[in-house]
Structures are given as structure tokens and as C-alpha cells.
Design an enzyme around this catalytic site. Structure first.
Site, PDB file in Angstrom:
ATOM      1  N   CYS E 125      46.651  44.023  38.286  1.00 39.59           N
ATOM      2  CA  CYS E 125      45.827  43.306  38.841  1.00 39.59           C
ATOM      3  C   CYS E 125      45.824  41.994  38.377  1.00 39.59           C
ATOM      4  O   CYS E 125      46.512  41.516  37.638  1.00 39.59           O
ATOM      5  CB  CYS E 125      44.456  44.112  38.935  1.00 39.59           C
ATOM      6  N   ASP E 194      36.539  46.261  35.771  1.00 40.27           N
ATOM      7  CA  ASP E 194      35.048  45.960  36.537  1.00 40.27           C
ATOM      8  C   ASP E 194      33.859  46.498  36.049  1.00 40.27           C
ATOM      9  O   ASP E 194      32.745  46.113  36.179  1.00 40.27           O
ATOM     10  CB  ASP E 194      35.430  46.539  37.771  1.00 40.27           C
TER      11      ASP E 194
END
Lengths: 321, 321, 321, 321, 321, 321
Positions: E125, E194
Site C-alpha cells: 500500500c 490504519d
């Protein structure tokens, strides 16, 4: 109730269960403080220490008892007058009792959040807090199903399935040997604890470590529900939790056993699940990873290394005895 | 004994145990051949096939039965005359019976070599061949000690400890949940098998896979003792071994069960231990790694892929039925 | 069709897919034999060897091609006359073609037995035999559900979900990164194979080993469906399967790639799943554990160590070339 | 050379090394056959059996010796005349010697294919075949680097690094304790074997299992190089490979040891690497997974279960003695 | 900027990114405090609580937002006068903003120390902090190489490789399925987060747990870079991080999807990497093992169990609402 | 003794051993404080900082040294007068020395509780605290046996077995390669530590991680004994512990080495055991799981993140230099 009465009842197992014992001890200390006629803080302190020792002696291997006594006795520490000392004891005793009473509810509230709608749960033995989590999830409207084990040799699983049945929860009953066979159908294992050590190992009913081992093999999470007073402070000192071995007759009737001279029954009541097999311990102070046991002992139970006495002199213990 | 009688006895469980069933079937086929009045090989073949079908139908899920029938019936294959065919059946039936009778002794002789002086052994359930290995080692003068499990729900462990006690072997008796607690004291796990699949998985009494799993975690070797006729040929076809689920009343008395409408008893009789948890399977043809099951089925049991019938037509089975 | 034509079509990829290539080669050899005018077995043998070499040269890294050629050419071995040699080639060519055509059906019949009613299956890439197993299970009336991956960079997953959709099977489509997230919902992984090595490693579409790895972590079984001609004989010689690395533009359009001088695209088409991550390989000769690959190569494909030529002289290969 | 001479030289360790011993025994049997004046096959058979027993008695725990003797003696089996029997012995003796001599070259040719250009290899102890694989890869022009261990207590690592140095291969020398520290830099472990058991376990120099264990933890492949006569046939009978424990003075000089009455030196010469830590065994018959050991013993070494004698009578051994 | 404006911008995603949202909320609270005309601490407290609630409602599942609001609102706690309360808010808002701004730089400084000269790094990512660590190491002159994944379905890998390319770092671009194929070439995995839960699990882009799983298999370390405000306080209460499932059209265009009625796209945006797959979390407060998440939440984010409201009453949340 | 003298002795290794160095530094700072004639706190602080820097410079990679200096220097923090500052230094120096002197005894007292009667213990290298635990258990009357390794290349195992022999403890001496062979006989591994990192990794003598790895495979617990000043504070900043690589001549005499131009000796003195291989670290502050290292560094060693200086400016270190 005076201390000696409470001590007697604990000894004779009229008062039993980790929570009830702990609360009774706290209340006995409170009553003892209120009825004290000590004139100086020094004599008050001596009276209370004696009472604490009496209570501690009733069950030398229990974990909740020294935690309760220690918490209440801390109320005396910074007192300058007898009045302050009494108030300290009473306040902390009341706090402990209230907190202990609410602990199960809080754990159920925290723990049930880890149970999702549609989950199939496995439990082993008969833990009040573990079942409270499951029942709370059911009450929140989640559709759940439970697998409960028989729990030889004392068959506590029977009590568990009655409780679950009465709560209206779809339950499956299996022998202890069938755990690994059904583990692929399980989404979450929920068990209680008799004690938690400083490195996060969980002491619980014999067979718990096998359930956890099977769960880990199948990537199923293991949640332990435990009040903070189950955390064993003296394991910080390297002390091992003693695994009680109970009478062989629980497993094999004596009349059979005596016909088998080469056979010995081994009947340990508990086993030890290593921290790496446990995903989460849910306490009334929140959900923590097992490695946080040290912080619970130090920050919530309030034990400091110095308080255990000097390990070098061979003495030790709560009251320096 | 004529075939229908033997078939009846197998059905009514007067003849039971994988070995006894297999030998009885072989003998029934031999007697049937000897008493046959068939004039042509064709009619002899038909008679024998009918007899074989009768025997196979008694226990559709047994593993030893089709192995025995198949081995004996192969004697008919290359015969040109009725006499040759009869002789073929008789020879192979006798061979099978003798070999089956010696199998336990040979396995005991091979298996006991894996037990060293001073070893502590764990066994689960009540396997004739597994115990034969242990007792052989004891008779060879090795000082050994055994841990035997209770084996809920039918408590076969009681028979095991009686056998071991009578053989004069120091034995410990534990509940099934205590396996992992004692595994660190164990040097070798020895168990039997109800069936062995083509990829080396071992089907045995519920709980066996938990014992093996605990053993692997603690780097303890797992030895399975099994006659070659326990190897399940049809697993080559992808067929799964059906795990029998027995009556719930074995676990929970019906009078309690009916008071618990939300509770279902799940009572599988067997579980499956994956090949990677098994170090060695000791058969009467020698000790092999579990991955060799395919070779046993093909080379010793003599099955060939073509013999199973055409899987595409939906037919199949030993006799093309 | 004459050999050179077939060879051309294979080279130009008019004929493609491991099965079709293999069958075309077998048929070309048969036709070549039938049309041969060789007068002596020696000259016939030379003609046929030349034809075989032509075919083998079209795809030097394919696995099915040398298997097919080797199987057919074995028909020549024990012939004393040209007629016998021709007949040998024709018989074996026909056998190979028929067997290859039936292989998918047989694998589907064997493999579908491992799929139980209610199972959720995960598949990766677009394997004809793997899908045949799944569809066979569905046709047998088992209620199943499938998770299929996208399979970047060529998105073969799209073909897979179309096939499954058309078969009326409930299907979920996920990106390759989501495999581990859903693996707990999966009961069985079913994939195909491009090649199987002598030690049971499975070469298949890039990402297969990640799926298997996630499956193993969650104790989900992994079944590989593969025709026997996918087994790579030369791996017995220690030869490694070459993993093709394809054009980077499949992953990153060239117009972007050229703006990123420090970036290299790495695009291997396959990866290698170790044998210990595979529970079963289903072939048309039955279901086997991966460690049995050696036996498949030797006993079903018929390769013997001597036939590979002398590794010491640097030569080798099917025809000694 | 007559049998008694060869036997003497093997006993006095003038002839040593698994390969040389095996070849000398084969040659002695051949010479014995050629010089025999036996008039009947029966008396010839007796003479030869006596010779075989003399050779076998020199090194009761060696693995290559019974393999060689068994292979040669098989030449006598189907002979009807003394001439045929003699020819049988001579042919098989010559075959064995040639095959044994070529085995190292073939293994090097097969094994070097598993070494890729740029690989860093770790080896332990001083195995002729393992080094042959490494040197072959170097000669093929592959750029490789080797980590070699010291191999306490006899420091065979010194011979290894001299060999590698002389071959011009970049080599690193480390203590045995440093294996895990460097394993992340390693692409392949290559070791030899003293014996391979029927379930694929590899018996080799003490420390080998630690190297393999570290390799498996870091997903590094482990390749074992071993001639087929290293495979131990009697392990099929459940016989354990005896791990020789050598003199403590190899580890601790006696003059120090005698000052330490509470200290015992334990000095096992070998350890056992379980099959699951080995990816491939490279033999002169091809590369195989360790689980194929049984097939090697049965199909290449030619042992059949019946030949071992009757385990039940307590007898056994090659010649029924 | 007044609170409602900021709230609007957060809702409309004009302000986005965990860090920017958190800082905007802190600044809005500060401005609100400065412009307040409250006459009593009580009314000031009410005003501020209302503002806090407005901000919190914009993104109920964000983790950084409640952390920021909580940190700033703590400034009001011990204030006796309105002035003190205002000052408390302003001071803590400024502190939060500064600390947040410096967090990335500090994490880069700490994290880059774990990257050694010559390392090959894998990232998944597009994490600002993870890339900051990598780029810092490059700027310190360490020669490094990176493998970056494609990150289907939104292809954030493209942004990552552009950033790395522009920084002059040698980069390889691979599909998500190829992670395990290249993991043996990798020295360190570096990813962002996250959210981090109380038991150290890391919630990050779908696929992260597969990368970590492959890394662990190959003994490659996994480093997570995360600002402390990514730690999710409410997980202490047993609250689960909700994994957002995004539109299926990101994976499969709607026009294709609608032709496939039996196909459902499943598109979870994140997955959960268990703590035992993470070696280190690098925060701006130092590098910690994942199990320390609880201490970060309690000691740096300043949450206390009491502040979450009473879980038993069904209420809860930051402001007791 | 004045600071420069102590510094010299540490540099010249007259003072050595982590504990002795730390105590000498504390005493030197105390003496420096007592003999100071500084008139203002500011000048006193400068003098002391200079002394601290002198001491720190003697061994830039030691772990105990900065811990000692930091602990003593903290005494100056809150002082308003020179007298208070001096007293602060003296008090904390005395405390540190006493605590350090008692640390071994306390660790022995805590650690010996983990050793049970009948245990067989393995140790590696020659750790004062590890041996103290073992000897304490022996003195408490527990019957124990020890396996000690040789510890190449410097053979510290010899010192270990002498110490154990003199204490009257039954000891076995093995080469480092034999660890895994004997691990099944072991009940507990006890080793020391040169440093413990913030994520609980243990840096110790080369080979320690192999011992721990073998222990974990066999489910044997690993206990590390370490004074708190072995915990490495700067690892919080992401700093890596530098593994010293010592002279190759320790492993291979130079006269041999120079004849082997292609051979390099690699001789790292330490290796890193990951936290998940360690069950417990016993410090003088109690037994903790390795993940608690952060808390030890923060709460007992008293380091705060701010004190390390600003990592962004490139500066850092204890004194802001």
C-alpha cells in the site's frame, strides 16, 4: 461479622468462589476496623495486620484473597491518625466490594463485543464470567451457538449446558476428546481463569490448554475472561502457581483402583495455557493482551516489588511474616 | 460354516473386531469354494461373487472386510479350470488367515524395537496391536511406564489399564483433558488405527488427534500400530472415511437430555489424525512412513485402480455391483 | 495430420493447453507410424525417433509433451517386426488419447467426493480440472459456495467466475490480497497444477502458494487436481522447473513504466507450493499424497532412470539427443 | 584377495568409508566365488553364505556392508548349476562396484542442478557427495559461496574448507553456534548422510539436525546427498539406528576431566534429522523426497520383508543366522 | 475556522487523511475556546463539549479524531477558572498539532535505524510514514532496494513506486500474488497502519496480513510505522475495529457484474495482522513491541478506563453521551 | 577514585564485566560530586556532565554504563542548591551500587523458584546470574542436573562446568552441536543476557538463539536472567544493538588461515534471540515477560523519550551532545 468467623467460613468452604472469598475478606477487614478501639495508629496497624494474617492463612494458595487483603490494607498506609486509618480501610474495602460486584457485568459488556452475530463459540468448564460474556451477546440479539465440553472428572460441563439451555442458547455437548474434531466449526473460544501469571500464562481447569492449542492450530481466537483479582502478584517473584492434584477417586472409584496395584491415578485440577495461545484477556479494567499482566498487577492491584518482603532473607509475604 | 451363517453372525455382531471379521469372511469363502458343485469356471465364479457380495453387505463401512474378500477372490483370477479356481481360493484364504493371525505378533516384534529402556509411553483407547507393542517391550525386559487415558464416553481406558496392570506394567491413568499436561513426561505415543487413508491420515478413536497434536508440539514421536488390512483402498478414489456418530445417550443420559431442549449431544466415535502428526506406521509388512499408505494398498493389498469399477458410470465397488 | 504440421501448430500456439498438446503429439506419432514405409525395425525406429524429436523441440519446457511422446514411443520397445512396432505405437497412442480424454472426468469424480454438502471452497486461477471437481460436486446436489480470486495480472479469475456463474454456483469474487481475510470461511481449497515435481511440490499460477499458506495456517485442506501427465519426470534428475517470467507490461503499461526509470516490473507467471502445504493430489489414477509423485512418474508414466540418458556425459533427454 | 583378508582389513579400519567398505566386500565375494571348488550348488551356496557372514561380522552396525553383501548374494538365487551361481555372483559384484563408483558422479550431476547461479550454500561436516554437488555447480560456472561449520569435536570442517579453498570456491568458516545467525544469508543447505531410515529420517554428524532446523525456520531448502546403499533396510523391521557415543576425551582432555568429578562428557557422534526438515534426498537413482526411502530399500536395494528372517523366532539377519 | 466549518469539511472529505483530520479538529477546538464568551467554567465546559461532539460525529469510525479531541479536551480538566480552562485547551491543542506534525519525521528517524545498508525492503500500500522511514534510510546513504505491491483494487502501489522512483530508490513492482515468491529476497517488511488495537493487532490495507504471514514464514522482520494517534482506545472496551467493505465495482465493473447473477463481489478495504506477526511498531514516542499498545493508549494518549462512560448502562463514548 | 582514573581503568579493561563497570562509574560520579567545589548549581551541573561524558566515552557500545550514569545524574534534576544536588548524586549513586550488588542475589532468589526438584537444566556460555539461579536451586536442596555447552570459540563452557562441579552439581558437558540431541531430556533452559532490547529480544553469546530455538521446538521453557541495567534504552529510538564481530584467529589459527586464501572466518560474538522464544526474564525487580522491556526501561531505568535528545537534529545521546 468478625474476622475469625469469616476466616472459619472460608476455611470450611461455606464461603467459596474466588469472588465471594475476596469480598468476604474485604468486609471482614472493614468491620474489624470499625470496631477497633486502638488508640494509636501503631496499635491499629498491628490489630489490622493480625486480622489480615488470619484471613490469609485460611487458603494459602488462593489468588483473590491476598489481592483483596492487600487492596484494603493499602488504605492504612498514609494515615496520620487512627481516624484517617479507619476511613482508609473502610473506603478501600467498600471500593473493592463494589468493584468486584460490578466486575462480572463489566467483563460481560466488554467481552460480548468480541462475539459477532452468527458466531459459534466453544467454552470449557464452568466459568461465571465466560458464560456472562456469552449470555450478554445472546441478550444483545446476536444469533450464537455454543459447544460445551463435559469436563471430566467432575463434569462441570453439565452445569454449563443447563445455564446455557435456560438462557435459550443453542448448545452442543461434547466429550473433552472431541474438541479438535469440532474446532473448525468454531469462531471463538471463551474461557475463564483461576489465575493469570505475570507472563500472561492462564491457569484454568485441566483441559483448557488443549482447547487453546486446538484453537491456535485452526486460527481460532481465544478470549479469557478474568477479574483483575485473578492476577497472581507473587509470580512476579518467580513464584510458581501450584497446580493442585486432587483425589484419584474422582477419576477411578477406589474399589476398582485397589484391584489394580500397578495403576496410579494422576488427577491435576488445572493446567497452564501459555500466553501465546491467548489473544485477549478481558478484565473489568478493559481488554488487554496477556503480556500486560505485569501492568495489571502493578498498576491496578497496586503491588510494588518492595512490598513482597525481602526474598533474600527467606521471609516474604504480604505482612512481612 | 456356510456363508449366510457367517454373514448373519457378522451382522448380529457375534463376530466382531476388524481382525476376526476379516478372517471369518476369508474362511467362509474358502468353505464355500470347497463345497461348490459348479461345473464350469463361469458358474463357479458367479457363485463365489454372490457369496462375496453377501459378506460385503453385512458391514458396508468396515475396512477389513473388503480387503479380506478382495484378497481371497483374487485367487480365482487366472484359473482355467474349476479345480484351479477352487485351489486358488483355498490357498489365498489360508494365507490371509495365517497372515492375519501372525500380524499382531509381527507388529509387536517390530513396534517394540521403537520402545527404549526407560521410556514413558502414552496410549489412547484400547488397541490390541498398540498394547502388544508395549507388552512386548516389557517382556524384553525394558523398564517402561505407561500413561493411559480414560477415553470418554465408553471408557475403554479401563480395559487398557487392566491389561497393563495384569502384565505388570507401571501405569498411570488420566482423564482425556490431561494429555497435554503430561506430554512433557512422555517419550513415545503408541496408538492403534481403525483405518488408514491413502494420504496417510489415521482414523482412530475420538481424541487420538488431540494426543498426536500435543505430542507434536512437544517433539514426542507418534507410532501407529496397524495391520495392513486397516488400510482403506477406496480412499484412492477420493472416497472419504465416514466418521460414525453414535447415540448421544453415551455421553448424556436421556433423562437429563430431555430436560435440556436447547442442547444437542454430538458424539463422533472417531477423529482423523493428519499424516504429518504420525512418525511411523508399524504394519506386519514392516514399519513405514504414513505417506506410504498408497504403496501398501497397491502392492500388499493388491488393489488396482481398474478394479474399483468405472467411477464415471456411477457404479463401482469390488464386484462391479 | 503429418508430424511437421502438428509441430507447426503447437509452435504457433494453434494447438495449446497441456492436454490438447499432448493428445495432438500422440496422434501425430500414430499417423506417422501408420504411414511409414520402413522395411526394417531399425529404420522404423529411426523414423519414429526423428518424428518424436521434432515434436519435442516445439516446446522445450512443456511437461505434458515429453510424457505423451515417451508413453507412445514405449510401444516400439519390445517389437521384433515392423508390424509389431507399428501396432505398439498405435495401441499406445490410442490408449494415451483415450486416457487423457477421460482423465478430467475421472478426476472430477474422485475429487468431488472430497467436497461435502455445505462446503465453501476457494479456488485460484482457472484450472479445468479443479473447476470440474467443483462442478461435479454441485451436480451431485451438494450445496456449495465458492470464493474465486481475481488472479492478477491476467485476470483469469474472470473466466472462472463466468464458468461458475453459468453452472449456477453461488460465487464470491475477491482480490488476491483478500485470501487470508476470508480463509476462515473456507472448508477446502481446490486448485490445479501446471507441473508436479518429484518431491511433490506443485507449480501453479503465481499466488497459489499464498493461498495454500493461508489455508495451512487455518487448518483448511488443500486439494490439487492434476492429470498424471503434469508430473515432471526430469525433476528426478534434479532438474528444476523453470519459472517463466513474463512481460512487465502485463502488470504496468509501458507508457507508465518508461516514466519510472528506477522501477523494474517483476512478473513471474508461476510459484511453487511445497508438498507439505498440499493434502492430496487427485489424478485420474486415484488420489495420492504429494510425496507419491515419484511413484506416479515411475509406475504410471513409465520413466526409468536409465532412459534419461547419462547425466555424466552431458547428454540426456528422451531420445538420447 | 580372499575373504578373511578383506574382513581383517575392514576390522582393523585399513579399509574404511562407507563406499570403500561396501566395494571391498563385493569384490571379496566375487573372488571367493571364482576360486570356489564347490561341486554342487548346495555346497557353493554354503561356502558363499559363510563368506558373507564373515564379512558382515566385521562391522555389525554399518549400513553399506549388508546392502552390498545382500545385493551380490542375490545373484545366487535362481541358479540351477554351480556355473550359473558363480556367474550370478560375479555379475552382481561387478555391477555393484561400478554403480557404487559412479554414484558420486551421478549424485553430483543431479544435485548440482539444485544449486543456482548466485546461491550461498551452507554445509556441515565433511561429506564427499555433498561437496561433489557443490564443486560440480562451481565447475558448471555458477557463482557460488559456501558457509562451512567447524564441526566440533573432531573439526572435520577444516578438511571441508581446505577442499573448497582448493576448488577455488569463496568460503566462510563459522563455529557451529553461528549457524542460525547466518541462515538468512543462505539459499540452500547441502549435507551428506551416514544412514537414511525407512521413514526418511537422516542420520548424520551431530549438529546436522540443528542446521536443518534453522534452515526450516528461515524457509531455506535442505538437500541431502546420499548413495542408495546408505539407506538402512533393517529400519523396516522397526530397528533403530544406534547412535554411537564416542570418547569424552574428544571434547574434554582427560587431565581436565579427572579434576571435575561431577562432570560427565556426553559425545554422541550423530543426530537424527526428521524427514519433514529435508526437502530432497539426491541419490544416484534420482532425487526423491525422504518419504520414498521405503521404495529405495525395496525396489533398488532389493530387500523383501521375508528375507529378514522371522522376527518372531528371535532370529533374523541376512543369512538367517 | 469555526467548528461547524471544520466539521463540514471533514464530512465532505475536503479535509482527509488521519493526520490532517486530527490536526484540524484540534485547531477548531482551540479557535472555539479562544472565541468563547462563556462566563463560568461550567458554561465553558458545556460549549466545548458540544463542539467536541460535533467534530466526533463527522466520522464515527475514525481513530485519530477521538484521540485528538480527547487530548485537547483534557486541558479543561483541572481548571478552576475560565481563563485556566481556555489556556488548557489552547496549550494542549498547540502541543497536539506540533507533535502530530513532527511525528512523521521522528518515526522516519527511528524507523530508518532498523534499515541496514544493503537491505531489500518490501512495502504494501501507500503509507506516508512507512515510506518516510525508507526514504530517510536512503538519504542517510544506505544502499537499499524496495519491492512494492500493486495493491488491488485501487492500485495505491502506483503512487508508492512513483514516490520511490522520484526519491531515486531502486524499486521492483509486483502483483499482490507474488509476495511469497519474492519474500526470500527480502530483509525487512515496512508497512503503515490504519489502526492499532489494544492487543497489538494492526489494521491496515487488505493484503497486509498476507505479506506479514509470508514474512514470518521466512523469518523476515515486520516493522509497522504508526503515529500514536492511530492506536484505537475503545478497543480496550472490547470494541472491535469495523472493517469497511467498499463497493464491488472497485473490483468488477458493474456492467460485467450484472451479467453474473450468482456472483457477489466481496471487497473489504482492510485486514487485521495479529500482533505475533509484527516485530516492532515505530511511533513518534519510540519503537515498541505491539503488546505495548495498551501502555501507549493509557500513558501517551491519556485514556483512562473511567473516561469511556459506563459500559453497563449502554452509554459510553468520549463525552459520556 | 577520581573520574579520569576510573575511566582509564574501564578503557584498559582493568575494570570489566557489565556490573562492575556500572558500579565503578556510579562511584566515580559520587566521588566527583563530593570533591566538587562548584559554587553554583549551574557550574556543578557542568562539572558533573563533563565527568559523565568522560565515563560514557570509555565504552561507547556498553549498555550498563549509560544506564548507571543516567540513574545517578537524575539525582541532580530537581535540586535548587549545590548541597541538594550533591546529596542527590550521592544518594542515587549509593542506591545504584547497593541495588546492583543485591541484584544477582535477588535474581537468584526469584529465578531458583522456577527450577523444580528433579529438573534437568541446560545453560549456554558463562553467565553469573544464570549460574546463580541454578546454584541457588541446588542450595535449596533441589536435586538438579545441568547440561552445559562448550561455547566455541572461546570455550567459556569450561569455566561454567568448573563452577558447577565445585558447587557439587551433577553436570554434563556437550559440544554446541549437540544441543538439539539432548533437548528432550531438558526441563528448563537458563541463560544470561548481554542486552535486552525494547521489544524483548535478548542479545547474548553466539549460539543462545539456537539453544532457545531447539527448546521452543520441544516445548521447553527458556528463562533469561538479567539485571535491569542490561536493558538497552536507546533501542526505543530504533537503535540497533551492534553485534561485535571478533578476530577470526579465535576460530582458525592465523597460520592455517593464511594458507586458505578463499576462506574468510566470520566470528560474531553474539546473536539475537527473538522475544517469542523467551518465556520469562528474571530481573532484580521481578520476573517479567520479554515484552515488558519497555516498561523496565521507562519505569525502572527512568528513561523518558525526551531525554534522548532530538533525533531530528542528528544529535542525541544522554547529555544532549
Amino acid at each position: 461479622m468478625i474476622v475469625s468467623e469469616t476466616a472459619d467460613k472460608i476455611k470450611r468452604m461455606e464461603i467459596r468462589g474466588a469472588g465471594r472469598i475476596a469480598r468476604a475478606a474485604a468486609e471482614a477487614l472493614r468491620d474489624n476496623a470499625l470496631s477497633s478501639r486502638a488508640a494509636t495508629t501503631e496499635s491499629f496497624r498491628m490489630e489490622m495486620t493480625q486480622a489480615a494474617d488470619t484471613l490469609l492463612a485460611t487458603r494459602p494458595t488462593a489468588v483473590s484473597l491476598p489481592n483483596a487483603v492487600h487492596m484494603v490494607m493499602a488504605g492504612i498506609k498514609k494515615a496520620f491518625t487512627v481516624e484517617e486509618a479507619k476511613a482508609g480501610i473502610v473506603t478501600r474495602a467498600d471500593e473493592f466490594v463494589t468493584s468486584s460486584q460490578h466486575a462480572v457485568e463489566r467483563i460481560a459488556a466488554f467481552g460480548s463485543r468480541h462475539i459477532r452475530d452468527g458466531d459459534t463459540i466453544m467454552t470449557h468448564c464452568n466459568s461465571e464470567v465466560a458464560l456472562a460474556c456469552i449470555i450478554a451477546a445472546h441478550r444483545e440479539g446476536k444469533e450464537i451457538e455454543v459447544f460445551a465440553t463435559e469436563v471430566r472428572p467432575r463434569n462441570q460441563g453439565l452445569i454449563t449446558i443447563k445455564t446455557l439451555n435456560d438462557a435459550g442458547i443453542k448448545t452442543n455437548f461434547i466429550v473433552d476428546s472431541a474438541v479438535r474434531s469440532f474446532i473448525s466449526d468454531i469462531d471463538l473460544v471463551v474461557v475463564g481463569a483461576d489465575a493469570v501469571t505475570v507472563n500472561g500464562a492462564v491457569v484454568n481447569k485441566i483441559g483448557t490448554s488443549q482447547v487453546a492449542h486446538a484453537a491456535v492450530e485452526a486460527r481460532v481466537n481465544v478470549m479469557v475472561a478474568a477479574e483483575t483479582y485473578k492476577f497472581a502478584p507473587r509470580t512476579i517473584l518467580g513464584e510458581l502457581i501450584k497446580i493442585e492434584e486432587r483425589a484419584g477417586s474422582e477419576v477411578l472409584p477406589d474399589e476398582i483402583a485397589k484391584t489394580l496395584p500397578n495403576v496410579t491415578v494422576r488427577n491435576p485440577a488445572f493446567d497452564v495455557t501459555p500466553a501465546e495461545y491467548v489473544d485477549l484477556i478481558v478484565t473489568e479494567k478493559g481488554a488487554i493482551p496477556p503480556q500486560m499482566a505485569y501492568v495489571i498487577i502493578r498498576d491496578y492491584l497496586g503491588w510494588e516489588i518492595g512490598e513482597f518482603g525481602d526474598p533474600l532473607s527467606g521471609t516474604g509475604g504480604l505482612n512481612g511474616s
